[in-house]
Design a protein around this motif. Structure first.
Motif, short mmCIF file in Angstrom:
data_model
loop_
_atom_site.label_atom_id
_atom_site.label_comp_id
_atom_site.label_asym_id
_atom_site.label_seq_id
_atom_site.Cartn_x
_atom_site.Cartn_y
_atom_site.Cartn_z
N VAL A 148 -1.18 -12.02 91.90
CA VAL A 148 -2.37 -11.33 91.39
C VAL A 148 -3.63 -11.98 91.94
O VAL A 148 -4.58 -11.30 92.33
CB VAL A 148 -2.37 -11.35 89.85
N PHE A 149 -3.62 -13.31 91.99
CA PHE A 149 -4.78 -14.05 92.47
C PHE A 149 -5.11 -13.67 93.92
O PHE A 149 -6.28 -13.52 94.28
CB PHE A 149 -4.47 -15.55 92.36
N LEU A 150 -4.09 -13.54 94.74
CA LEU A 150 -4.31 -13.18 96.14
C LEU A 150 -4.66 -11.70 96.30
O LEU A 150 -5.57 -11.33 97.06
CB LEU A 150 -3.08 -13.53 96.97
N GLY A 200 -4.55 -1.50 88.45
CA GLY A 200 -4.03 -1.46 89.81
C GLY A 200 -3.20 -2.68 90.14
O GLY A 200 -2.10 -2.58 90.73
N LEU A 201 -3.68 -3.85 89.74
CA LEU A 201 -2.91 -5.09 89.95
C LEU A 201 -1.62 -5.06 89.14
O LEU A 201 -0.56 -5.48 89.63
CB LEU A 201 -3.77 -6.29 89.55
N TRP A 202 -1.71 -4.58 87.91
CA TRP A 202 -0.51 -4.46 87.08
C TRP A 202 0.52 -3.54 87.73
O TRP A 202 1.72 -3.84 87.75
CB TRP A 202 -0.90 -3.94 85.70
N ALA A 203 0.06 -2.41 88.27
CA ALA A 203 0.97 -1.46 88.91
C ALA A 203 1.62 -2.08 90.14
O ALA A 203 2.82 -1.87 90.40
CB ALA A 203 0.21 -0.19 89.30
N LEU A 204 0.85 -2.86 90.91
CA LEU A 204 1.42 -3.53 92.08
C LEU A 204 2.52 -4.51 91.66
O LEU A 204 3.57 -4.59 92.30
CB LEU A 204 0.32 -4.28 92.84
N VAL A 205 2.27 -5.24 90.57
CA VAL A 205 3.28 -6.19 90.08
C VAL A 205 4.51 -5.45 89.59
O VAL A 205 5.65 -5.82 89.92
CB VAL A 205 2.69 -7.07 88.96
N ARG A 206 4.32 -4.42 88.78
CA ARG A 206 5.46 -3.69 88.21
C ARG A 206 6.32 -3.06 89.30
O ARG A 206 7.54 -2.95 89.14
CB ARG A 206 4.95 -2.61 87.26
N ASN A 207 5.68 -2.63 90.39
CA ASN A 207 6.42 -1.99 91.47
C ASN A 207 6.79 -2.97 92.59
O ASN A 207 7.31 -2.55 93.62
CB ASN A 207 5.60 -0.82 92.04
N LYS A 208 6.46 -4.25 92.38
CA LYS A 208 6.83 -5.32 93.32
C LYS A 208 6.37 -5.03 94.75
O LYS A 208 7.11 -5.26 95.71
CB LYS A 208 8.34 -5.56 93.27
N VAL A 209 5.16 -4.52 94.86
CA VAL A 209 4.61 -4.18 96.18
C VAL A 209 4.36 -5.46 96.99
O VAL A 209 3.65 -6.36 96.54
CB VAL A 209 3.31 -3.38 96.03
N LEU A 210 4.97 -5.56 98.14
CA LEU A 210 4.83 -6.70 99.06
C LEU A 210 5.31 -8.02 98.42
O LEU A 210 4.89 -9.10 98.85
CB LEU A 210 3.38 -6.85 99.53
N PHE A 211 6.19 -7.94 97.46
CA PHE A 211 6.73 -9.17 96.86
C PHE A 211 7.47 -10.02 97.88
O PHE A 211 7.58 -11.24 97.72
CB PHE A 211 7.64 -8.82 95.68
N GLU A 212 8.02 -9.37 98.92
CA GLU A 212 8.74 -10.11 99.93
C GLU A 212 7.80 -10.90 100.83
O GLU A 212 8.22 -11.84 101.52
CB GLU A 212 9.58 -9.16 100.82
N VAL A 213 6.52 -10.54 100.81
CA VAL A 213 5.54 -11.15 101.72
C VAL A 213 4.58 -12.08 100.97
O VAL A 213 4.31 -13.20 101.39
CB VAL A 213 4.74 -10.05 102.46
N VAL A 214 4.04 -11.60 99.85
CA VAL A 214 3.04 -12.35 99.10
C VAL A 214 3.73 -13.22 98.07
O VAL A 214 4.51 -12.72 97.24
CB VAL A 214 2.06 -11.38 98.40
N PRO A 215 3.51 -14.53 98.09
CA PRO A 215 4.17 -15.42 97.12
C PRO A 215 3.68 -15.16 95.69
O PRO A 215 2.56 -14.71 95.47
CB PRO A 215 3.79 -16.82 97.59
N ARG A 216 4.57 -15.48 94.73
CA ARG A 216 4.25 -15.25 93.32
C ARG A 216 4.13 -16.57 92.56
O ARG A 216 3.73 -16.61 91.44
CB ARG A 216 5.31 -14.38 92.67
#
Length: 424
Positions: A363-365, A408-424
Motif C-alpha cells: 500500500v505504501f508503494l 482503490g488501494l483496498w481493491a488492489l490488495v483484495r485482487n492481489k494486483v501485481l503481488f508477484e512484483v510489488v513486495p508486501r
C-alpha cells in the motif's frame, strides 16, 4: 496476546485468561496466531499516510493532521513494526536461534532496499521521458515558504553520480522516505535482539537514550547521522527511540502480559494511558494551525502559547519527551480500545483496515500511483491546503478523491494486483 509464549530458556511463560480479561466484545484468544490488532492499527496508519500525502484539505484532515494527538502515521507505523518484529523474532530465536532471526531481518532489509531503489529508478525514468507529470513525487514544495526542493538526482549530474545517489538512499520521493529509516533499523535489529536476549537492559536503553540526547544537542537542520535525504524528516538519532522501545516491548510481550494479568495493575496502566491520551487529544484541539477553521479549535490556551510549546516539545523532526509520551499513550489507548471492543470495531472497519495493514508495504508503494494520477488534475496540489480555500464546495471533491484512493488501494490488495512484483 498469547495465553502462553515460550520464554528465553524455552519454558512457557503463563499468560492471562483472555476470555475473562476482554469480555464478550473483546479480542478473541488466538494463542500463537497473528495479532490482527496490529494489522488494524497499521491499516489505520495507512489512512493517515494517504491523508498527509494527498496535499489537499478534506474532511479527513480533522482526524489525521495531528488532531487525534500530536502524532503522525509514521510514528504509529514505526512503533507497530517494532512491536511485531520483537514478538515474531522472539519466537524465531526460541525455536531456531538468533542466527536464523538475523538472516530473516537482513533479508527483509534488503527486500525493502531493493523495492525503494526500483521505485525511485522507475520514477526517474518516467520523469526523464516526460510522458506524464511526475512533479508530485519528484519534488517537495514547502507551500507556506513557497519553496520547492528536488528529490531526484539532477539530470546534469554524471550518470554514475545519479546511480550512487539512488543506491545509497540519498534521493527518493518524500512520501516513501521513511522506508530508508526502516531499512537501517531492520539492519540494526539483530544486534538489538542479541542485547535483549542477553538481558543487557542497561546497555540497551543507555544506547538508545544517548543517541537521542546527542540528537538534541545538535542544531536544527544538523541532525543527520548518515547525510541521507530522509533524515531531514526522520532523523535516526531521534526516531530510533520509537523502534527500540517498541522492539523491547514486543520481545517481552508474554512477560508484560503476565505482569498485567493482575486486574488492579491492568486498570491502573490502561486508565493512565487513556487519561493521558485524552489530555493530549484536548491539547491537539488548541492547535494554532490556521488552515483549520476557528470553530474546530479550542481556546484553552492562546495560539502563541500552543506554538511555543509545539516548537520546543512536539516537532515531528525533533520530538521532545512530551511527543514521545503522546505516541506511547496513544498507541496503548488505541490498542486497549481494540482489545476490549474488537468485535464491533472489527465488524465496522476490519474489512477495510486489516487488508491494508497486512499489505502495508504494498500500500505504501502503490499510493504513489494515486498521488501522481490526482496531480494530473491541473493545479490540484499547487495551493496551500486550507479550509477557507475549499469550503463549501471543493472539500467534498477532495474528500471523494481521498475515499477513492483508499478504496482503490483496498481493491488492489483484495485482487492481489501485481503481488508477484510489488513486495508486501
Amino acid at each position: 496476546m498469547d495465553q502462553a509464549s515460550p520464554g528465553i530458556s524455552g519454558r512457557s511463560v503463563p499468560g492471562p485468561d483472555l476470555t475473562s480479561l476482554y469480555g464478550r466484545h473483546g479480542y478473541p484468544p488466538t494463542p500463537g496466531g497473528r495479532d490482527l490488532r496490529f494489522d488494524f492499527l497499521r491499516g489505520f496508519a495507512m489512512l493517515s499516510v494517504v491523508a498527509a500525502h494527498l496535499e489537499m484539505f478534506s474532511w479527513f484532515n480533522f482526524l489525521f493532521w495531528e488532531r487525534l494527538g500530536i502524532i503522525s502515521a509514521a510514528e504509529l507505523f514505526v512503533v507497530a513494526s517494532g512491536l511485531v518484529l520483537g514478538l515474531v523474532n522472539r519466537r524465531v530465536i526460541d525455536k531456531a536461534g538468533l542466527e536464523e532471526a538475523a538472516v530473516r531481518l537482513l533479508r527483509r532489509s534488503f527486500v525493502l532496499w531493493r523495492a525503494l531503489v526500483v521505485t525511485v529508478a522507475l520514477i526517474v525514468l518516467i520523469a526523464r521521458l516526460g510522458l506524464i507529470d511526475m512533479t508530485a513525487v519528484t519534488t517537495f514544495t514547502d507551500r507556506w515558504a513557497a519553496q520547492t526542493y528536488s528529490l531526484i538526482p539532477s539530470a546534469d549530474l554524471p550518470w554514475r553520480r545519479q546511480v550512487a545517489l539512488v543506491l545509497t538512499m540519498r534521493a527518493s520521493p518524500h512520501q516513501i522516505q521513511i522506508l530508508s529509516l526502516y531499512i537501517i533499523l531492520l539492519a540494526l535489529a539483530p544486534l538489538l535482539l542479541w542485547m535483549l536476549g542477553r538481558r543487557l537492559f542497561g546497555a540497551y536503553f543507555a544506547l538508545t537514550w544517548v543517541l537521542y540526547f546527542l540528537g538534541s544537542l545538535r542544531t536544527e537542520g544538523d541532525t543527520r547521522l548518515f547525510g541521507m535525504q530522509f533524515e531531514y524528516a526522520f532523523p535516526i538519532l531521534y526516531w530510533q527511540v520509537y523502534f527500540t522501545h517498541a522492539l523491547a516491548v514486543g520481545y517481552f510481550r508474554a512477560e508484560i502480559a503476565g505482569w498485567l494479568a493482575d486486574a488492579a495493575r491492568r486498570r491502573l496502566v490502561v486508565g493512565a494511558a487513556v487519561v493521558l491520551a485524552l489530555a493530549f487529544f484536548l491539547f491537539a484541539q488548541t492547535t494554532a494551525n490556521s488552515t483549520f477553521p476557528a470553530w474546530s479549535r479550542l481556546n484553552l490556551i492562546t495560539p502563541e502559547r500552543f506554538q511555543g510549546l509545539y516548537d520546543v516539545y512536539f516537532q515531528k523532526g525533533r520530538p521532545g519527551l512530551p511527543r514521545l509520551l503522546n505516541v506511547a499513550v496513544f498507541f496503548m489507548a488505541f490498542y486497549a480500545l481494540l482489545t476490549y471492543f474488537w468485535q464491533p470495531i472489527h465488524k465496522a472497519l476490519g474489512w477495510l483496515l486489516i487488508p491494508l495493514g497486512e499489505a502495508s508495504l504494498y500500500v505504501f508503494l502503490m499510493h504513489l500511483v494515486f498521488i501522481v494520477l490526482i496531480d494530473q488534475i491541473p493545479g490540484y496540489f499547487d495551493v496551500i491546503p486550507d479550509w477557507h480555500e475549499v469550503w463549501p464546495g471543493r472539500i467534498w471533491i477532495n474528500t471523494a478523491l481521498y475515499l477513492g484512493t483508499i478504496l482503490g488501494l483496498w481493491a488492489l490488495v483484495r485482487n492481489k494486483v501485481l503481488f508477484e512484483v510489488v513486495p508486501r
